[in-house]
Design a protein around this motif. Structure first.
Motif, PDB file in Angstrom:
ATOM      1  N   VAL A  87      42.519  39.016  46.220  1.00  0.00           N
ATOM      2  CA  VAL A  87      41.849  39.589  45.025  1.00  0.00           C
ATOM      3  C   VAL A  87      42.657  40.757  45.097  1.00  0.00           C
ATOM      4  O   VAL A  87      42.350  41.736  45.949  1.00  0.00           O
ATOM      5  N   ASN A 134      43.267  43.204  42.474  1.00  0.00           N
ATOM      6  CA  ASN A 134      42.400  44.218  41.696  1.00  0.00           C
ATOM      7  C   ASN A 134      40.855  44.190  41.479  1.00  0.00           C
ATOM      8  O   ASN A 134      40.303  43.406  40.664  1.00  0.00           O
ATOM      9  N   ASP A 144      39.061  39.218  40.946  1.00  0.00           N
ATOM     10  CA  ASP A 144      39.887  40.046  40.304  1.00  0.00           C
ATOM     11  C   ASP A 144      39.543  40.527  38.954  1.00  0.00           C
ATOM     12  O   ASP A 144      38.847  39.847  38.107  1.00  0.00           O
ATOM     13  N   GLU A 173      48.096  34.090  41.649  1.00  0.00           N
ATOM     14  CA  GLU A 173      48.917  35.353  41.953  1.00  0.00           C
ATOM     15  C   GLU A 173      50.379  35.359  42.315  1.00  0.00           C
ATOM     16  O   GLU A 173      51.300  36.050  41.699  1.00  0.00           O
TER      17      GLU A 173
END
Length: 556
Positions: free
Chosen positions: A345, A347, A389, A525
């Motif tokens: 994660v 953010n 996130d 991601e």
């Protein structure tokens, strides 16, 4: 795929004819001859793959030879980096690494032979006069006033040059060929110059050093190289290569030129790469944004991806520009097939499962690779407190939103289905925590009565690994940064978003044991690896899951 089974090219066609004719007894001996004045880059990778690949294809040999004729710009650091890069790409050179400086005594003797036969002379023109006498592409050059000295006088002067009697630039040794030649490289080229500088291999033994063109062909000859493969910029130098070997009546390798690798959004000039380093536009030669092999290795590129890329672009006689996306495709393809999956994660926003017991923890068994059962499974801890996130939650979701929002349900990757009940905000109105509930009957099955719209990744807050994550992108935002641009240099096109750093990333527990340089796909991601130099938990993004530049260029 073995080298012998790979498709051929115009170079292998030449070698096939040579071996069929019994030339050199059917032997194939190549060399990779870098100058140790910088780190190797992606363009060198093509040459490495070609020279070592051809040797392997014909069960021959390939030498690693450092053409170290300019000690002012060379260093042991560069030599060691080149060795590492060649080995990392998966190649082995014949015997020990070789150096042009190993042959300095023989090269000096060859120069003396040219002088004695009236084919070389000592010239005292300065650099400005030399340019004036050289002529232009349309006009012939003029003979140096020192061109007709006797061999005896030239030899005596050359010995004095060797003995340190003269200052740098005061005299040079030139080959006597033809000042009217249409090929400027044949207009009495310099073959030796004075440099009072210590050499990294020979120390202070020499103060005269041979020029590259003189050294290279004779080094090839002394090593019995059969096929001297080089890039197209040396095509105009081939007549000098041949003249030197023919005049000295030595073993004569065949020089063959191919088109160098030109990659858009990239510069591969060593001078410009060194400028980026010296002026601190990048961290170092191995900065993950650099097109150097060491930089690409640190960023997470694999030897297989680079070799596959070099094979796909092929070997031709004509210059062209290869799209950077082809290189990115090569690494995506390799990592998609071979990189284990993990959750990270980048953010984070806190999630509390209000109906999950505070003292309870579970371990989920999650597949390391959805397409490869042999990759096995890993254990992922689960608890009441999670991170997701921030991009996976919208208080007012857009149309066709498939992630989390108030009152909707999503599945946690490998875990339960959760529903968002409340969003807690800070004084500025930013969402800082989500209060959710989980359905204990949904582990591994779809719930009855409602269907989650999507799947999101997550990390248990109680077990999360804190990490710094560097999101790397292309170093330049201009397709041809080193082309001529009015009032601009390549430095003006450095991409200000080539590196974005997040220091608050939360990774799943298994990544605490990640080996530096080993690639992972952080689900949804991109592909990442732990940094090779940093001692802490620092991860570099190798490449995104998809080519984001397609959208960027479309908007532009």
């Amino acid at each position: 795929m073995s080298e012998a089974s790979k498709p051929g090219n115009f170079i292998t066609q030449i070698i096939d004819k040579d071996t069929e004719a019994g030339k050199h007894g059917g032997k194939v001996h190549t060399r990779f001859p870098p100058e140790p004045n910088g780190y190797l880059h992606i363009g060198h990778a093509k040459s490495i793959c070609l020279n070592f690949g051809i040797a392997e294809r014909y069960q021959g040999q390939c030498n690693l030879r450092f053409d170290d004729t300019n000690p002012e710009k060379e260093s042991v650091e560069y030599i060691e980096s080149i060795k590492r890069d060649v080995e990392w790409l998966g190649f082995e050179w014949a015997d020990e690494p070789k150096y042009a400086s190993d042959y300095f005594d023989q090269l000096f003797a060859f120069a003396c032979d040219l002088i004695k036969s009236g084919k070389a002379y000592v010239c005292e023109l300065n650099a400005e006069q030399m340019r004036e006498y050289r002529g232009t592409l349309k006009e012939p050059g003029k003979d140096s006033p020192y061109r007709d000295r006797s061999p005896e006088d030239n030899l005596a002067l050359f010995m004095e040059m060797r003995d340190g009697k003269y200052a740098d630039g005061e005299k040079v040794l030139r080959a006597k060929i033809d000042m009217a030649s249409p090929n400027i490289n044949m207009r009495d080229p310099i073959i030796y110059r004075i440099r009072h500088v210590r050499h990294h291999q020979t120390g202070d033994k020499w103060c005269v050093y041979p020029m590259y063109d003189f050294t290279h062909c004779l080094s090839d000859a002394l090593e019995n190289i059969t096929h001297s493969i080089c890039t197209l910029e040396f095509q105009d130098h081939r007549p000098l290569y041949d003249w030197t070997l023919d005049t000295l009546e030595t073993f004569h390798p065949q020089q063959i030129e191919f088109a160098r690798l030109n990659l858009n959004y990239t510069v591969t000039s060593k001078r410009k790469l060194k400028q980026l380093v010296d002026e601190n536009h990048v961290e170092a030669w191995d900065d993950p944004r650099m097109p150097t092999i060491s930089g690409m290795r640190r960023r997470g590129f694999t030897p297989t991806s680079i070799r596959n890329f070099c094979e796909r672009i092929g070997v031709t006689k004509s210059d062209s520009v290869v799209d950077f996306g082809m290189l990115e495709h090569a690494i995506r393809e390799d990592l998609d097939a071979n990189a284990n999956r993990a959750m990270a994660v980048l953010n984070p926003i806190k999630v509390t499962l209000t109906n999950y017991p505070e003292d309870k923890e579970e371990i989920f068994s999650v597949s390391n690779h959805p397409k490869n059962d042999e990759a096995g499974k890993r254990e992922v801890p689960f608890s009441r407190n999670l991170f997701i996130d921030a991009a996976d939650f919208e208080e007012v979701p857009p149309r066709k939103w498939k992630r989390l929002s108030l009152g909707t349900a999503v599945r946690l990757r490998g875990g339960y289905v959760i529903t968002c009940d409340e969003a807690i905000k800070d004084e500025e109105g930013n969402v800082v925590e989500l209060l959710c509930s989980y359905d204990e009957n949904t582990l591994g099955v779809n719930p009855e009565g409602y269907k989650p719209k999507g799947v999101i990744h997550w990390v248990s807050a109680n077990h999360a690994v804190d990490a710094t994550v560097r999101l790397y992108d292309r170093l330049f935002n201009e397709e041809a940064p080193d082309a001529k641009h009015e009032d601009k240099t390549f430095l003006d096109f450095i991409n200000p978003e080539s590196m974005t750093v997040t220091t608050n990333a939360k990774l799943e527990a298994s990544l605490a044991k990640a080996e530096p340089g080993v690639g992972f796909q952080f689900e949804r991601e991109g592909y990442f690896c732990r940094d090779l130099k940093e001692t802490g938990m620092v991860f570099n993004r190798t490449v995104t899951l998809r080519d984001s530049w397609v959208k960027i260029e479309a908007k532009g």
